[in-house]
Design a protein around this motif. Sequence first.
Motif, PDB file in Angstrom:
ATOM      1  N   UNK A  67       0.835  -1.208   0.000  1.00 48.67           N
ATOM      2  CA  UNK A  67       0.000   0.000   0.000  1.00 48.67           C
ATOM      3  C   UNK A  67       0.863   1.248   0.000  1.00 48.67           C
ATOM      4  N   UNK A  68       2.006   1.178   0.687  1.00 48.48           N
ATOM      5  CA  UNK A  68       2.916   2.324   0.780  1.00 48.48           C
ATOM      6  C   UNK A  68       3.823   2.430  -0.441  1.00 48.48           C
ATOM      7  N   UNK A  69       4.484   1.330  -0.783  1.00 53.19           N
ATOM      8  CA  UNK A  69       5.491   1.379  -1.841  1.00 53.19           C
ATOM      9  C   UNK A  69       4.903   1.206  -3.234  1.00 53.19           C
ATOM     10  N   UNK A  70       3.730   0.552  -3.324  1.00 51.18           N
ATOM     11  CA  UNK A  70       3.117   0.308  -4.616  1.00 51.18           C
ATOM     12  C   UNK A  70       2.014   1.295  -4.945  1.00 51.18           C
ATOM     13  N   UNK A  71       0.911   1.244  -4.175  1.00 54.13           N
ATOM     14  CA  UNK A  71      -0.233   2.110  -4.471  1.00 54.13           C
ATOM     15  C   UNK A  71       0.126   3.587  -4.397  1.00 54.13           C
ATOM     16  N   UNK A  72       0.992   3.946  -3.463  1.00 52.08           N
ATOM     17  CA  UNK A  72       1.340   5.363  -3.305  1.00 52.08           C
ATOM     18  C   UNK A  72       2.095   5.898  -4.524  1.00 52.08           C
ATOM     19  N   UNK A  73       2.640   4.984  -5.345  1.00 48.25           N
ATOM     20  CA  UNK A  73       3.302   5.418  -6.577  1.00 48.25           C
ATOM     21  C   UNK A  73       2.315   6.137  -7.499  1.00 48.25           C
ATOM     22  N   UNK A  74       1.037   5.724  -7.463  1.00 50.95           N
ATOM     23  CA  UNK A  74       0.017   6.384  -8.283  1.00 50.95           C
ATOM     24  C   UNK A  74      -0.126   7.841  -7.858  1.00 50.95           C
ATOM     25  N   UNK A  75      -0.150   8.055  -6.530  1.00 45.81           N
ATOM     26  CA  UNK A  75      -0.223   9.426  -6.009  1.00 45.81           C
ATOM     27  C   UNK A  75       0.977  10.244  -6.464  1.00 45.81           C
ATOM     28  N   UNK A  76       2.170   9.662  -6.389  1.00 46.83           N
ATOM     29  CA  UNK A  76       3.372  10.392  -6.776  1.00 46.83           C
ATOM     30  C   UNK A  76       3.433  10.600  -8.294  1.00 46.83           C
ATOM     31  N   UNK A 268      -3.940  16.060 -19.031  1.00 42.80           N
ATOM     32  CA  UNK A 268      -4.994  15.089 -19.346  1.00 42.80           C
ATOM     33  C   UNK A 268      -4.792  13.784 -18.572  1.00 42.80           C
ATOM     34  N   UNK A 269      -3.553  13.307 -18.520  1.00 45.07           N
ATOM     35  CA  UNK A 269      -3.289  12.072 -17.788  1.00 45.07           C
ATOM     36  C   UNK A 269      -3.506  12.265 -16.291  1.00 45.07           C
ATOM     37  N   UNK A 270      -3.148  13.470 -15.796  1.00 45.91           N
ATOM     38  CA  UNK A 270      -3.371  13.741 -14.373  1.00 45.91           C
ATOM     39  C   UNK A 270      -4.856  13.669 -14.050  1.00 45.91           C
ATOM     40  N   UNK A 271      -5.691  14.256 -14.882  1.00 42.94           N
ATOM     41  CA  UNK A 271      -7.134  14.239 -14.640  1.00 42.94           C
ATOM     42  C   UNK A 271      -7.685  12.818 -14.651  1.00 42.94           C
ATOM     43  N   UNK A 272      -7.132  11.973 -15.519  1.00 43.16           N
ATOM     44  CA  UNK A 272      -7.604  10.592 -15.604  1.00 43.16           C
ATOM     45  C   UNK A 272      -7.164   9.765 -14.386  1.00 43.16           C
ATOM     46  N   UNK A 273      -5.981  10.044 -13.894  1.00 43.91           N
ATOM     47  CA  UNK A 273      -5.451   9.263 -12.767  1.00 43.91           C
ATOM     48  C   UNK A 273      -5.917   9.778 -11.412  1.00 43.91           C
ATOM     49  N   UNK A 274      -6.386  11.018 -11.350  1.00 43.00           N
ATOM     50  CA  UNK A 274      -6.756  11.622 -10.077  1.00 43.00           C
ATOM     51  C   UNK A 274      -7.793  10.802  -9.301  1.00 43.00           C
ATOM     52  N   UNK A 275      -8.886  10.311  -9.940  1.00 44.48           N
ATOM     53  CA  UNK A 275      -9.835   9.496  -9.170  1.00 44.48           C
ATOM     54  C   UNK A 275      -9.203   8.226  -8.599  1.00 44.48           C
ATOM     55  N   UNK A 276      -8.327   7.569  -9.376  1.00 45.30           N
ATOM     56  CA  UNK A 276      -7.655   6.360  -8.887  1.00 45.30           C
ATOM     57  C   UNK A 276      -6.773   6.686  -7.691  1.00 45.30           C
ATOM     58  N   UNK A 277      -6.095   7.831  -7.748  1.00 48.73           N
ATOM     59  CA  UNK A 277      -5.237   8.259  -6.639  1.00 48.73           C
ATOM     60  C   UNK A 277      -6.058   8.641  -5.415  1.00 48.73           C
ATOM     61  N   UNK A 278      -7.080   9.491  -5.629  1.00 47.75           N
ATOM     62  CA  UNK A 278      -7.841  10.053  -4.510  1.00 47.75           C
ATOM     63  C   UNK A 278      -8.799   9.058  -3.872  1.00 47.75           C
ATOM     64  N   UNK A 279      -9.352   8.148  -4.669  1.00 45.09           N
ATOM     65  CA  UNK A 279     -10.407   7.264  -4.164  1.00 45.09           C
ATOM     66  C   UNK A 279      -9.942   5.836  -3.887  1.00 45.09           C
ATOM     67  N   UNK A 280      -8.749   5.470  -4.365  1.00 52.03           N
ATOM     68  CA  UNK A 280      -8.248   4.109  -4.144  1.00 52.03           C
ATOM     69  C   UNK A 280      -6.897   4.125  -3.437  1.00 52.03           C
ATOM     70  N   UNK A 281      -5.886   4.707  -4.108  1.00 51.55           N
ATOM     71  CA  UNK A 281      -4.520   4.629  -3.586  1.00 51.55           C
ATOM     72  C   UNK A 281      -4.367   5.304  -2.224  1.00 51.55           C
TER      73      UNK A 281
END
Length: 417
Positions: A67-76, A268-281
């Motif tokens: 969760x820290x080393x993998x999922x948080x990569x989406x946030x970064x 554009x990519x940031x907007x697409x990834x934002x929900x995955x980052x904010x709601x999952x990662x």
Amino acid sequence: MKTHGMLTAIKRLGASDRASGLIMLGCALLGLMLANLPATADTFAFVAHTHVGIPATNIDLPIGHWAQDGLLTIFFLVVGLDLKQELTTGTLANPKAAAVPMLAAIGGMLVPPALFLLVAHVLHSMQPGGAAGGLGAIAQGWAIPTATDIAFSLAVLSLFAKALPGSIRAFLMTLATVDDLLGIIVIAVFFSHLNEWYWFAGLAVCAAVWALLVRMRRVPWLAVGLVGIAAWVMMFEAGVHPTLAGVLVGLLTPAIERHGELTPRAARYRDRLQPLSALVALPIFAMFATGVHFDAFTPALLVSPIVMGILIALVVGKPLGIMATSWICTHIARLDLPEGLRVRDLFPMSCACGIGFTVSFLIASLAYGDAVMVAESRIGILLASLLSAAISGGLLHRQSKRYERGLAQPESGASIR
């Protein structure tokens, strides 16, 4: 049709500062409860410590670390894309216009470590025997209170400061973006243990291939995904925290229109990834980050050098550093704030910068090897973030009400005449 509507709703939810901040806070409190309630503590610990490995590599981590080393990569990755856009066409593209918030971010990162070390030293000297590992071990957490959580701070701003001018939000956005960049540098410089050179060579190859692929007219997404995963593995094996692979490839993504496109790819990519980052990662990371079990949760824990050091550093040190630097910039260096803003107008917003959370949790896990010290640091971050949110929320609400009254006065005067 129904699926499209659901996707649109999820995208709006992920883009909402208020919603994403509240969801992340809820998951943080949920993790604390799950780790300490008798009915769930054992199951939560079992899940968090279950190892999952990548075949053909030596990477084998517990789910809590994934969760820290993998999922948080989406946030970064989102942070990296945001930084690239800001540096290219945003507020950071004009350093002169963004000078005060940029310098305020530096001041807000210099004062908290000094306060943390001072408070930790005083409290450690007052306690017989002190904490495990001594003052030197405690001091390794100096960087924990340097971070500002942009999602939470903007959530507080959107909840309590609806009537305030957009210049205050823009100031906070610029400050928090620079804060993120400096936090990334701190992690890379002070919390990396460099390994063999060939891993860095492999990382350079991955970066070059990524930069080439995302500039093509038709982006081959499968290849891009595989290269991104390879960059993560190379970063991990090189001894640098693997989440920074997200920042690296984000910064290599083009932030100007290409091939006749209407919007830059980074945005554009940031907007697409934002929900995955904010709601999952981020929610899953928050749940595992705060999921610390305490055998004896006593009042003594709240006055430990680590807890109180982080609490005072974030709640007092962050706004102190930001306000002092802003005053020096405007009164001595003669730099300009956005029109209509005074230094004192920044105080409620600066208190929101004491919300550390995401990056502070990450730095805490990197700074301390002792489980008790990690637990204390996470409690300190959570308490400081909640207290900073409460203080800034109250101050922003009052400031917003005053601003509303100021706007209403001319209208009422006109109606009287």
